[in-house]
Design a protein around this motif. Structure first.
Motif, PDB file in Angstrom:
ATOM      1  N   LEU A   1       0.797  -1.250   0.130  1.00  0.00           N
ATOM      2  CA  LEU A   1      -0.057  -0.267   0.065  1.00  0.00           C
ATOM      3  C   LEU A   1       0.980   0.889   0.035  1.00  0.00           C
ATOM      4  O   LEU A   1       0.427   1.981  -0.864  1.00  0.00           O
ATOM      5  CB  LEU A   1      -1.037  -0.126   0.830  1.00  0.00           C
ATOM      6  N   ALA A   2       1.938   1.367   1.033  1.00  0.00           N
ATOM      7  CA  ALA A   2       3.106   2.442   0.717  1.00  0.00           C
ATOM      8  C   ALA A   2       3.612   2.630  -0.692  1.00  0.00           C
ATOM      9  O   ALA A   2       4.098   3.909  -1.371  1.00  0.00           O
ATOM     10  CB  ALA A   2       4.284   1.901   1.923  1.00  0.00           C
TER      11      ALA A   2
ATOM     12  N   ILE B   1       6.464  13.494  -1.598  1.00  0.00           N
ATOM     13  CA  ILE B   1       6.864  12.048  -2.221  1.00  0.00           C
ATOM     14  C   ILE B   1       7.890  11.575  -1.765  1.00  0.00           C
ATOM     15  O   ILE B   1       8.487   9.665  -1.789  1.00  0.00           O
ATOM     16  CB  ILE B   1       6.246  12.210  -3.928  1.00  0.00           C
ATOM     17  N   GLU B   2       8.942  12.006  -2.031  1.00  0.00           N
ATOM     18  CA  GLU B   2      10.976  11.668  -2.115  1.00  0.00           C
ATOM     19  C   GLU B   2      10.374  11.005   0.080  1.00  0.00           C
ATOM     20  O   GLU B   2      11.606   9.843  -0.189  1.00  0.00           O
ATOM     21  CB  GLU B   2      11.595  12.651  -2.095  1.00  0.00           C
ATOM     22  N   LYS B   3      10.068  11.306   0.744  1.00  0.00           N
ATOM     23  CA  LYS B   3      10.127  11.146   1.373  1.00  0.00           C
ATOM     24  C   LYS B   3       9.525  10.001   1.972  1.00  0.00           C
ATOM     25  O   LYS B   3       9.589   8.888   2.931  1.00  0.00           O
ATOM     26  CB  LYS B   3       9.149  12.776   2.871  1.00  0.00           C
TER      27      LYS B   3
ATOM     28  N   SER C   1      11.442   6.784   1.293  1.00  0.00           N
ATOM     29  CA  SER C   1      12.577   6.402   1.513  1.00  0.00           C
ATOM     30  C   SER C   1      11.995   5.708   2.501  1.00  0.00           C
ATOM     31  O   SER C   1      12.933   5.170   2.631  1.00  0.00           O
ATOM     32  CB  SER C   1      13.252   8.031   1.716  1.00  0.00           C
ATOM     33  N   LEU C   2      11.202   6.257   2.878  1.00  0.00           N
ATOM     34  CA  LEU C   2      10.683   5.102   4.068  1.00  0.00           C
ATOM     35  C   LEU C   2      10.381   3.865   3.698  1.00  0.00           C
ATOM     36  O   LEU C   2      10.501   2.625   4.435  1.00  0.00           O
ATOM     37  CB  LEU C   2       9.020   5.789   5.358  1.00  0.00           C
TER      38      LEU C   2
ATOM     39  N   ALA D   1       2.085   4.391   7.361  1.00  0.00           N
ATOM     40  CA  ALA D   1       1.279   5.739   7.943  1.00  0.00           C
ATOM     41  C   ALA D   1       1.879   6.697   7.383  1.00  0.00           C
ATOM     42  O   ALA D   1       0.697   7.698   6.559  1.00  0.00           O
ATOM     43  CB  ALA D   1       1.638   5.679   9.500  1.00  0.00           C
ATOM     44  N   TYR D   2       3.645   6.948   6.699  1.00  0.00           N
ATOM     45  CA  TYR D   2       3.272   8.158   6.373  1.00  0.00           C
ATOM     46  C   TYR D   2       3.440   8.240   4.695  1.00  0.00           C
ATOM     47  O   TYR D   2       2.205   9.562   4.247  1.00  0.00           O
ATOM     48  CB  TYR D   2       4.745   8.198   6.065  1.00  0.00           C
ATOM     49  N   ALA D   3       3.407   7.353   4.096  1.00  0.00           N
ATOM     50  CA  ALA D   3       2.386   7.301   2.507  1.00  0.00           C
ATOM     51  C   ALA D   3       1.086   7.317   2.386  1.00  0.00           C
ATOM     52  O   ALA D   3       0.288   8.308   1.430  1.00  0.00           O
ATOM     53  CB  ALA D   3       3.640   5.714   2.113  1.00  0.00           C
ATOM     54  N   GLY D   4       0.383   7.228   3.169  1.00  0.00           N
ATOM     55  CA  GLY D   4      -1.620   6.823   3.243  1.00  0.00           C
ATOM     56  C   GLY D   4      -1.795   8.240   3.234  1.00  0.00           C
ATOM     57  O   GLY D   4      -2.501   8.494   2.981  1.00  0.00           O
TER      58      GLY D   4
END
Length: 381
Positions: free
Chosen positions: A247-248, A293-295, A298-299, A322-325
């Motif tokens: 999902l990420a 997007i880049e952050k 990276s995760l 969590a972050y990408a969503g």
């Protein structure tokens, strides 16, 4: 853009998948969005090309290459429809995965192999009307009777549930034991008592059918128990990690697509005598989108790297999910804003990117659940 995580062979594989998506998938997105599902022929086509078995062992028709599978997830997410991407990745990405990880050899030959070939569609049945984030509170039960189990209950929000040839269903074999009494079963479509209660209408992911499934005294052969009895909750938690990385990955790719469209539109749309992309407010907004997007990438790639090494990715996958969503929601919203009134019109795909993105902070574990996992794993509580 090349990344150290991938080999030269991976970077050669990526454009091949992208060409297939651009040639055979993207032109039919609008059609499948209207129809509410991806036709079976496309599963077979993806299987024929080897795309549905990339992460699985060669013995079952796969390529034993998790990173190649990640590339497929990314590239299919760039097709312009989250629903199409969900349909074509969920069948083996989450549906058949419990069989691969925990099933016996006969189950793998009978169910996993045809899913990899695209001959059968698989789905995963965990969520229930009263058991979403709280998986352990599921009410579906499985009672052993001789050489079979009798399953009674219902499942909700099942991706591909209306199309699936079989569903890996979680049910309680020992209701008194809570999460320690959950088991998993392979339930074939057409089994008496097993039915699609209704196909659900959704905000986004419209090209992927989502269903409520009903189990009314369904007799499932004992040999369809996946792994060991009462180990299902552990299996679910293990499988969640790859689902969250998927999902990420999809979120990052979908956000990239939205940014590309916004950038192109900003160069073509003229107001006040010049392209809107020349205004500082929009230029800076698109920089913010790119940085976001880049952050997330990276995760996500860190979680993917650890997963490929066979390490525990609970923390990394939870952070990435969590972050990408949340990121894809921000980016698609900004992309729609850049399109202005046109972005609000159904003729422009910006509205679909925005609608499809909304599920990414909900499905596979909400952002709030990811944070709860992280507070415990990081020793905050």
């Amino acid at each position: 853009m090349e990344h150290w995580l991938f080999t030269k062979e991976h970077e050669q594989f990526r454009p091949a998948v992208r060409r297939w998506v651009e040639k055979e998938i993207a032109p039919r997105v609008e059609e499948w969005e209207r129809e509410g599902r991806v036709p079976r022929e496309m599963y077979r086509r993806a299987g024929e090309l080897g795309y549905l078995g990339l992460k699985f062992p060669e013995a079952y028709g796969g390529s034993d290459d998790l990173l190649a599978d990640a590339i497929f997830v990314e590239e299919i997410a760039r097709c312009g429809s989250g629903g199409v991407a969900a349909a074509l990745t969920a069948t083996t990405g989450i549906g058949a995965t419990p069989i691969w990880r925990f099933g016996n050899e006969e189950q793998k030959r009978r169910y996993l192999v045809p899913a990899i070939r695209g001959e059968k569609i698989a789905a995963l049945g965990i969520t229930e009307p009263e058991a979403g984030s709280d998986v352990a509170s599921m009410r579906t039960v499985a009672r052993r009777e001789g050489d079979h189990y009798v399953l009674t209950g219902s499942k909700m929000f099942i991706t591909g549930g209306a199309s699936a040839d079989y569903v890996c269903v979680a049910a309680k074999t020992d209701p008194s034991a809570g999460h320690q009494g959950v088991s998993m079963f392979i339930v074939e479509a057409g089994t008496p008592g097993f039915s699609v209660g209704r196909t659900l209408k959704k905000l986004g992911w419209r090209a992927s059918d989502t269903a409520e499934l009903v189990l009314d005294g369904v007799q499932v052969p004992a040999e369809n128990l996946i792994g060991e009895e009462n180990q299902g909750f552990r299996y679910i938690m293990i499988n969640f990690q790859w689902e969250r990385i998927m999902l990420a990955l999809s979120s990052v790719a979908a956000a990239e697509k939205a940014l590309e469209d916004a950038l192109r539109y900003s160069r073509e749309r003229t107001q006040f005598g010049r392209p809107i992309g020349t205004f500082q407010a929009l230029r800076h907004k698109m920089v913010d989108m790119a940085v976001d997007i880049e952050k997330a990438r990276s995760l996500t790639y860190r979680a993917l790297y650890l997963c490929a090494r066979g390490e525990d990715v609970t923390v990394a996958a939870s952070m990435a999910k969590a972050y990408a969503g949340e990121m894809v929601n921000r980016v698609t919203d900004a992309a729609l804003q850049i399109h202005g009134g046109n972005g609000y019109m159904m003729e422009y795909p910006a509205q679909r990117y925005w609608r499809d993105a909304r599920i990414m902070s909900i499905g596979g574990g909400t952002t709030q659940i990811m944070y709860e996992i992280l507070t415990k794993r990081l020793g905050i509580v």
